[in-house]
Each structure stands twice: as C-alpha cells, then as structure tokens.
Design an enzyme around this catalytic site. Sequence first.
Site, short mmCIF file in Angstrom:
data_model
loop_
_atom_site.label_atom_id
_atom_site.label_comp_id
_atom_site.label_asym_id
_atom_site.label_seq_id
_atom_site.Cartn_x
_atom_site.Cartn_y
_atom_site.Cartn_z
N GLU A 74 52.92 23.78 33.24
CA GLU A 74 53.81 24.98 34.38
C GLU A 74 54.53 24.03 35.44
O GLU A 74 54.67 24.49 36.43
CB GLU A 74 53.01 25.83 35.04
CG GLU A 74 52.63 26.91 33.72
CD GLU A 74 53.81 27.90 33.52
OE1 GLU A 74 54.70 27.82 34.24
OE2 GLU A 74 53.59 28.50 32.43
C1 LIG Z 1 47.01 21.24 27.79
C2 LIG Z 1 48.43 21.39 27.80
C3 LIG Z 1 49.08 22.88 27.42
C4 LIG Z 1 50.39 23.05 27.75
N1 LIG Z 1 51.12 24.02 27.21
C5 LIG Z 1 52.39 24.29 27.16
C6 LIG Z 1 53.17 25.54 26.55
O1 LIG Z 1 52.39 26.52 26.39
N2 LIG Z 1 54.48 25.41 26.29
C7 LIG Z 1 55.15 24.44 26.64
O2 LIG Z 1 56.37 24.41 26.34
N3 LIG Z 1 54.49 23.02 27.13
C8 LIG Z 1 53.16 23.32 27.42
N4 LIG Z 1 52.75 21.99 27.93
C9 LIG Z 1 53.42 20.88 28.46
C10 LIG Z 1 53.54 20.67 29.98
O3 LIG Z 1 54.32 21.87 30.65
C11 LIG Z 1 54.24 19.43 30.15
O4 LIG Z 1 53.50 18.39 29.72
C12 LIG Z 1 54.86 19.19 31.43
O5 LIG Z 1 55.72 19.89 32.02
C13 LIG Z 1 55.03 17.68 31.80
O6 LIG Z 1 55.93 17.31 31.12
P1 LIG Z 1 55.73 15.86 30.30
O7 LIG Z 1 54.55 15.85 29.61
O8 LIG Z 1 57.20 15.51 29.10
O9 LIG Z 1 55.98 15.06 31.48
P2 LIG Z 1 57.23 13.93 32.04
O10 LIG Z 1 58.31 15.07 32.05
O11 LIG Z 1 57.67 12.77 31.14
O12 LIG Z 1 56.82 13.70 33.27
C14 LIG Z 1 55.75 12.29 33.58
C15 LIG Z 1 55.73 12.27 34.95
O13 LIG Z 1 56.96 11.96 35.70
C16 LIG Z 1 57.38 12.68 36.72
N5 LIG Z 1 58.67 13.29 36.58
C17 LIG Z 1 59.35 13.71 35.81
N6 LIG Z 1 60.84 13.74 36.13
C18 LIG Z 1 60.79 13.51 37.48
C19 LIG Z 1 61.89 13.43 38.35
N7 LIG Z 1 62.88 14.12 37.97
N8 LIG Z 1 61.56 13.18 39.55
C20 LIG Z 1 60.36 12.89 39.98
N9 LIG Z 1 59.21 12.80 39.14
C21 LIG Z 1 59.38 13.21 37.78
C22 LIG Z 1 56.25 14.04 36.25
O14 LIG Z 1 55.96 14.55 37.65
C23 LIG Z 1 55.20 13.29 35.73
O15 LIG Z 1 54.51 12.56 36.96
C24 LIG Z 1 51.35 21.82 27.93
C25 LIG Z 1 50.62 20.69 28.28
C26 LIG Z 1 49.37 20.42 28.02
C27 LIG Z 1 48.92 18.90 28.44
#
Ligand SMILES: Cc1cc2nc3c(=O)[nH]c(=O)nc-3n(C[C@H](O)[C@H](O)[C@H](O)COP(=O)(O)OP(=O)(O)OC[C@H]3O[C@@H](n4cnc5c(N)ncnc54)[C@H](O)[C@@H]3O)c2cc1C
Length: 607
Positions: A444
């Site tokens: 989220e």
């Molecule tokens: C158990 C679980 C349940 C989930 N449930 C759902 C679901 O129901 N539906 C769904 O769609 N998704 C779901 N997710 C996905 C979740 O919302 C994402 O994993 C999350 O939004 C982060 O995206 P990412 O993993 O691609 O990380 P990234 O976007 O790759 O981010 C990696 C790191 O970089 C930082 N970062 C990224 N961009 C920036 C920026 N511009 N400036 C500064 N820092 C930045 C982030 O804060 C993070 O620390 C789930 C994930 C898990 C693990």
Amino acid sequence: MPQYKAPLRDMRFLLNDVFDYTSHYASLSNGGEATPDMVEAILEGAATFCEEVLAPLNLSGDQEGCHFENGNVTTPKGFKEAYKEYVAGGWQGLSHEVKHGGQGLPMSLNLLKAEMMGTANWSFTMYPGLSLGCMNTIMQYGTEAQKDLYMPPLVSGEWTGTMCLTEPQCGTDLGQVKTKAEPVGDGSYKLTGTKIFISAGEHDLADNIIHIVLARLPDAPRGTRGISLFIVPKFLVNADGSVGERNPVVCGSIEHKMGIRASATAVLNFDGAVGYLIAEPNKGLEAMFTFMNTARIGTAVQGVAHAELSYQGSLPYAKERRSMRALSGKKDADHTADALIWHADVRRMLLTQKAVAEGGRAMIYHAAKLADNMVNGVLEGNKAKYEEFDDKLGFYTPILKGFLTEMGLESANLGMQVFGGHGYIKEHGMEQIARDARISTLYEGTTGIQALDLLGRKVLLTTKGKCVREFTGDMLGLAKPHLLSGGPIGKMARQLAKRAIQWNVLTTRIMLRAAKDRDLVSSASVDFLMYSGFVMMAHFWLLQAIKASETLASGKGKEPAEFYKAKIQTAEFYFERLLPRADGHKKSALAPTSAVMAMDAEHFTFQ
Ligand SMILES: Cc1cc2nc3c(=O)[nH]c(=O)nc-3n(C[C@H](O)[C@H](O)[C@H](O)COP(=O)(O)OP(=O)(O)OC[C@H]3O[C@@H](n4cnc5c(N)ncnc54)[C@H](O)[C@@H]3O)c2cc1C
C-alpha cells in the site's frame, strides 16, 4: 501465543468520551441506525468472533501456511469454516448500501471491526479486506448494471475481490504497467499479462473472485496517462448473476513469505482473460486512487493491531517472569527475584507498545470520522463535501500509514525483546507478530512513498503548507485553554503549543530549501513524515489526557479512577520519552543533501 482480548474499554473511552461518536453518527445521513445500542452490539459481536474464532487460527495458520497445487490454493485448516461464519454473521456488508444487501452503517464501524479482526488474525483479515478496494471501485465507477451484477455477492462475502496493480517490473511506478487489454468488439476486452504479489488472488474461501486490474489499451499513451481499469472475474458471471465459465486468469504460484503466511499472495497470469472496462479509458490510475485514502488507513490499522497484540503478549510475561531485583529495592519480597515489570527498562518497552497502540487507535478514530463524512458526501451526491473531507483525509493518510506501521513494527520488536531469548522462539508467538508486521511498511505504498506523498505532494505542491497550518491550528486550539494550568495537562499543553509552531517553521524551512535543491524533498521526506507522526500523536495523547482528567474531575466516568489515571500517565510517558524523538527527525530533515548525494554510485563499495 498471546490470548487476544479485544480492548473494548479503550474503544468505548475513545468512542464516547474522546470523540463523541453518538453526536457524530447523529449528524450523518447514514448514521441513524448507528445508535449507541447498535454500536455496542457490533463491538461485542465482533470481539466475540475475533477472540473465539479468528485468534485461535492465528498461530496454526502461520505454521501451516497456504497450499498451492495446479493453480488452486487451499487456505490453512479452519479458515474456510471461519470465513463461512464471517459471511453468515453479515460482517462483510456492515458499511455497504442496503440496496446491495449491506447494513448501510457508517464506514468507521467497519474500521473498528477491522482493527479487532486484524489484531486477532491479520492473515485472515486480508481475504475480506481486499474486497473493500474492489467494492469501492465498482461503487464509484461501475455502471448500474455492473453494480447490480457484482455488488450483492461481494457485499455478502459470497465472493471476494482483489486489486491487481503490481507487475514483476513495477510496484511503485505503475506507469510501467505492461498488461494489455484488447477490445473484442462486443464491449468486452481480452487481457494478457502477469500480475504479481496479488493478495487473496486465489483461494478456496469463496465461489468467485472479482479482480480489479490495471492494464493498457492498444493505443494508450505511455506512462501513467495510458492506464485503464478493468473488472476481470475468475468465473464469468451470467446475466442472472450465476457463476459461469472459468475465465483464463490463472494462479501461477504463491509467494513463500516472511510473514502473513496464511494470506495467499498470488502470481496471476492473464491469458486472454475476459475483462470489462470500468471508469474512463486511460484514467484508470486516477480511479484506482479514488478511495486510496481509506485503503491506506486500513493498512495504518495494522500498526495499531501489531502494537496491541505484542503488548497483550508481553505484559503478562513481564508480570510472571522474574529476574534480579529492581534497582530501587526488592518489590516481590516473597520471591527470589522481582518480576520483569519492576525494571524501568522493561517498563519503557511496555509503555512504548501501549502508547503506540492507544495513541494510534485515537488517530485512526479521528480519521474514521473524516472518512464517514467523505462517504456521506458520495451518498448525498455532494461533490464539494466529498472533496473537502477527502482532502482532509489526504493529509492524515500518509502520516497514519507511514508512521503507525513503522511504530507498530517497532512495538512488535519490543514485544519480542520483553521475552528475551524466548521471544525468538516460535511457540510463544511473539516472533510471528514481528514477521507479520514487517509487510505493513512495504505494501500500500512503502514508507518512503508515503513520505514523498506527504511532503512532496500534499505539503509542498498541493497546499504550500496549508494542511500543516490547519492541523497545527487545531493543536493550538486544544492546548490554549490549558497553557496556564499546573500539573501534567498544563505541562503537556505547553509542549504541544511549541511543537505546533515548530512544525510550521520546519515546513517553511524545507519549502525554501527545496526550491533550490530538488533532492531535498526525497532526502528529508521520511524524517519529515516521522516528525509529523510523533507530533500528531502527541496531539491525540493530550486530547485523551484532557478527557480523562475531565472525567476524573466530574466523577461520572464509567471506568474506575485508575483507568483515567493510567491514561494521563501514558500521555506523560509519551511526551517525555517518545515525543523527543521528533527533535532528531527535525535535525535530519534539515540536513543538507550533499552527504546523501555526493557519493558516486560506483563508490558505494570497493570489493
Ligand atoms: C505480501 C504482499 C502483498 C501485496 N499485495 C498486493 C496486492 O494485493 N495488489 C498489488 O497490486 N500489489 C500488492 N503488493 C505489492 C506492493 O504494493 C509493492 O511491493 C509495493 O508497492 C512496492 O513496490 P515494489 O515491490 O515494486 O518496490 P519498488 O517500487 O521497486 O521500490 C523499491 C524501493 O525503492 C523505493 N522507491 C521506489 N521509487 C522511489 C522514488 N521515486 N523515490 C524514492 N524511493 C523510491 C521504495 O520506497 C522501496 O524502498 C503486495 C506485496 C507484498 C509483498
């Protein structure tokens, strides 16, 4: 494993003494049914269900996890029966419209229920929880025909829903979404692509799963302006509402996770799956974010839930386990050693958990009132009202989501710490709380993304600091009548008033510096968010202390005097031991970006 007991006395104190929910419900167009008797019945009923049905499945669900075989997911033993009971109790439709089979009650009641469910068993709560996002989207953007078709079984809980945003290459940056949606010619679309990390994406609890999916139309512009939103049912739905053919949206696997192991996190492959456009083409992301505030406050509740559960686990242990003598002299003379609770450092850990759970709950209850008003705006077709309260909620949301989940995680760790080495051993259930809590700062929107939303979007770009000025105005309004008082209330009121001024000065200083150094917004954002969280929680602790002190003085409290005294003492602990952390965050937020940005990316390591 902590024996979960719903904190009904604290909930009643907040509902009745602090926030006067009776008057609040009387002011809502959908609040007429939420009489004090009805609210009490919901609290009692939800507490019994959570204590007797959900809590006993928390440890076993974690141990067993979900099972995956040939595209099917089986939830842990007991989950199916518990879900049936949840549906039979009418819990899913508490705050949904009567015309779709719901009870039409204000959404704050749903949040109170969600806290109890989530504390008893967060993994279980995710299955019905994800349906809320799906239902909100259909209610806001669906056609009447779509609402009639999908809402009744979602509201009853017979079907569940999901939110499918994340793909392997992107979670935060949804402008990179690749899933394609091609028009078939009959008004429907065929979706092709892969979504990952989809909570409740596949399971055996319900007869159908309705996915809300972000995808791109063939001629869509690149980036976030080319994303549309679709309804994709697991089983197609016949015109009469019955479940029809299987749609080719198949679960490829489920994730093996650190925590929330009983919640199925699915990889979903859309292989020409039939979908129906919802909201305007290319405006899907906007639509998806419409009710994002309420969804994120739902996740903020996870911070409160884990602080509460870890406290419920560590408090009895600290009273039972003995170690050495208290520094101020023997406390339990009949025993060879004093109980842990007599050691000041153990008290620090316990009081931190208590202050986060009860302070966070107060923050949520305040936001829940705003959410009720926002929903009323929608129900009344009053766009201005909807926008006014959505904007207000927009300021609280990143602070609540970011700060409370970070503090919930810290509290979960403290709960383990109180147990010493035994906290690390599975059978006590304390390490599970820490594992389950860990996800809350990631999904989220990560803490970093909440912080950027708060500082970059809400504070600097959209309101130029007005949202901080408005809230700090409330802080001054609360503190002012007590500034000259003696005793703890006067002392805390004077501190709060100083913080109100300081928060504005900090915002202005960041605003001025950010104009010259764009990286500052990112480098300062998490410290600004945590600063805001500590100060905002202080406001809600002073509010509780004032109400407790007034009730004590009136002698009309429903609780014994000790209850109100403990409230004031916890507020004092918060102001003396936790609020000072805001100073560190303030200093870091104002630090120049050079130390963060100067190092060449190649020089982060020399291996
Ligand atoms: C158990 C679980 C349940 C989930 N449930 C759902 C679901 O129901 N539906 C769904 O769609 N998704 C779901 N997710 C996905 C979740 O919302 C994402 O994993 C999350 O939004 C982060 O995206 P990412 O993993 O691609 O990380 P990234 O976007 O790759 O981010 C990696 C790191 O970089 C930082 N970062 C990224 N961009 C920036 C920026 N511009 N400036 C500064 N820092 C930045 C982030 O804060 C993070 O620390 C789930 C994930 C898990 C693990």
